[in-house]
Design an enzyme around this catalytic site. Structure first.
Site, PDB file in Angstrom:
ATOM      1  NE  ARG A 123      10.471   1.831   5.832  1.00 60.16           N
ATOM      2  CZ  ARG A 123      10.285   0.585   5.401  1.00 60.16           C
ATOM      3  NH1 ARG A 123      10.514   0.297   4.132  1.00 60.16           N
ATOM      4  NH2 ARG A 123       9.861  -0.357   6.215  1.00 60.16           N
TER       5      ARG A 123
ATOM      6  N   GLY B 109       0.813  -1.199   0.000  1.00 59.95           N
ATOM      7  CA  GLY B 109       0.000   0.000   0.000  1.00 59.95           C
ATOM      8  C   GLY B 109       0.852   1.256   0.000  1.00 59.95           C
ATOM      9  CB  ALA B 110       1.992   3.821   1.413  1.00 60.29           C
TER      10      ALA B 110
ATOM     11  CG  ASP C 142       3.656   9.077  -9.662  1.00 57.95           C
ATOM     12  OD1 ASP C 142       2.453   8.834  -9.441  1.00 57.95           O
ATOM     13  OD2 ASP C 142       4.077  10.224  -9.902  1.00 57.95           O
ATOM     14  N   GLY C 143       5.764   4.999  -8.529  1.00 59.50           N
ATOM     15  CA  GLY C 143       6.517   3.786  -8.818  1.00 59.50           C
ATOM     16  C   GLY C 143       5.604   2.575  -8.898  1.00 59.50           C
ATOM     17  CG  HIS C 144       3.505   1.201  -5.497  1.00 57.86           C
ATOM     18  ND1 HIS C 144       3.695   2.198  -4.580  1.00 57.86           N
ATOM     19  CD2 HIS C 144       4.071   0.087  -4.967  1.00 57.86           C
ATOM     20  CE1 HIS C 144       4.343   1.715  -3.531  1.00 57.86           C
ATOM     21  NE2 HIS C 144       4.582   0.433  -3.743  1.00 57.86           N
TER      22      HIS C 144
END
Length: 283
Positions: A192, A35-36, A39-41
């Site tokens: 993070r 979660g969180a 844009d990488g995800h």
């Protein structure tokens, strides 16, 4: 308006949903996340869409990969924003189990790997980490039965560990690594990063700059040890406490002493304030 993904929380519901997709002869790509989403995800989801007809995203903050001193309780959780992002990307299904579903009472099994999991990088500083990662990813592969699974290269050792596990256990999943997505100043996207103060955020891109400068020196034929030491100094001078900054073989993660021993990957882990960041680049 985008059709929202099917959100599934129980294993029977997951199996029914996946069986329905399989009847339609859909190929399935899995993007495992905690979660969180950033844009990488989203980049992983888009690459998954190019490799399969349906995309499943799992969201599970896995407690077994956190040490007691780490940030499990405070790890960012942004459920509503995550669902909105995945709806916009037309994800087919979100697998959103709770801890009891993943680790029911009496759970007593763990997947332990060697090879890249014992390379003396993350495993040296987080000895519990890869046992937790491989166990939860092994469960996700068994639960979702994907054809392919996408992982970011930012967690490079993790990518190699999961790739080896899937191959060694004949899990029938093709693990694909996706290029790290970065901010304009080079900082690798990470959930993070929200922990960084404005001053720390300004200093954080030095990890990437130091790796790029070191890679440039090595490609130009610079002395190996001096190039690595110079990169490490750039990082500590920027205010980081360095866990490691090393050149390793890009496939095995074995230590090397020359670019001729390559392909070469530079890997770094360092803490600024209370935030630990990792990154890597190829040489």
């Amino acid at each position: 308006m985008s059709r929202p993904p099917l959100i599934v929380r129980s294993l029977p519901s997951l199996r029914r949903a996946l069986d329905h997709l399989r009847v339609k002869k859909a190929s399935i790509a899995l993007v495992p996340t905690m979660g969180a989403l950033h844009d990488g995800h989203v980049s992983l989801v888009r690459q998954a869409q190019r490799r399969a007809t349906r995309v499943v995203v799992s969201i599970f903050v896995n407690p077994t990969q956190f040490a007691p001193s780490e940030d499990f309780g405070s790890y960012p959780r942004t459920w509503k924003a995550d669902v909105a992002k995945l709806s916009a990307e037309k994800v087919a299904l979100i697998w959103y189990p709770d801890t009891k579903t993943m680790y029911p009472d009496g759970f007593a099994t763990k997947i332990l790997t060697e090879g890249p999991a014992t390379a003396g990088l993350e495993d040296r500083f987080r000895p519990q980490f890869f046992g937790g990662v491989t166990t939860v990813v092994g469960k996700l592969f068994a639960q979702c039965r994907p054809d392919v699974a996408l992982f970011g290269e930012k967690d490079f050792q993790q990518l190699k560990v999961v790739t080896r596990m899937a191959r060694d256990l004949d899990l029938g999943v093709k693990v694909i690594g996706a290029q790290t997505v970065r901010e304009r100043d080079g900082l690798a996207l990470s959930s993070r990063n929200v922990y960084l103060t404005p001053e720390q955020r300004q200093a954080a891109p030095m990890l990437y700059r130091a790796m790029k400068e070191t890679a440039k020196r090595l490609r130009a034929g610079g002395e190996f040890g001096a190039a690595i030491a110079g990169g490490a100094r750039l990082i500590t001078d920027a205010g980081f406490s360095l866990d490691y900054f090393e050149a390793r073989h890009a496939e095995t993660l074995a230590p090397i002493a020359s670019v001729k021993d390559g392909p070469v990957r530079l890997l770094v882990a360092a803490k600024i304030g209370n935030t630990r960041l990792i990154d890597n680049v190829g040489v």
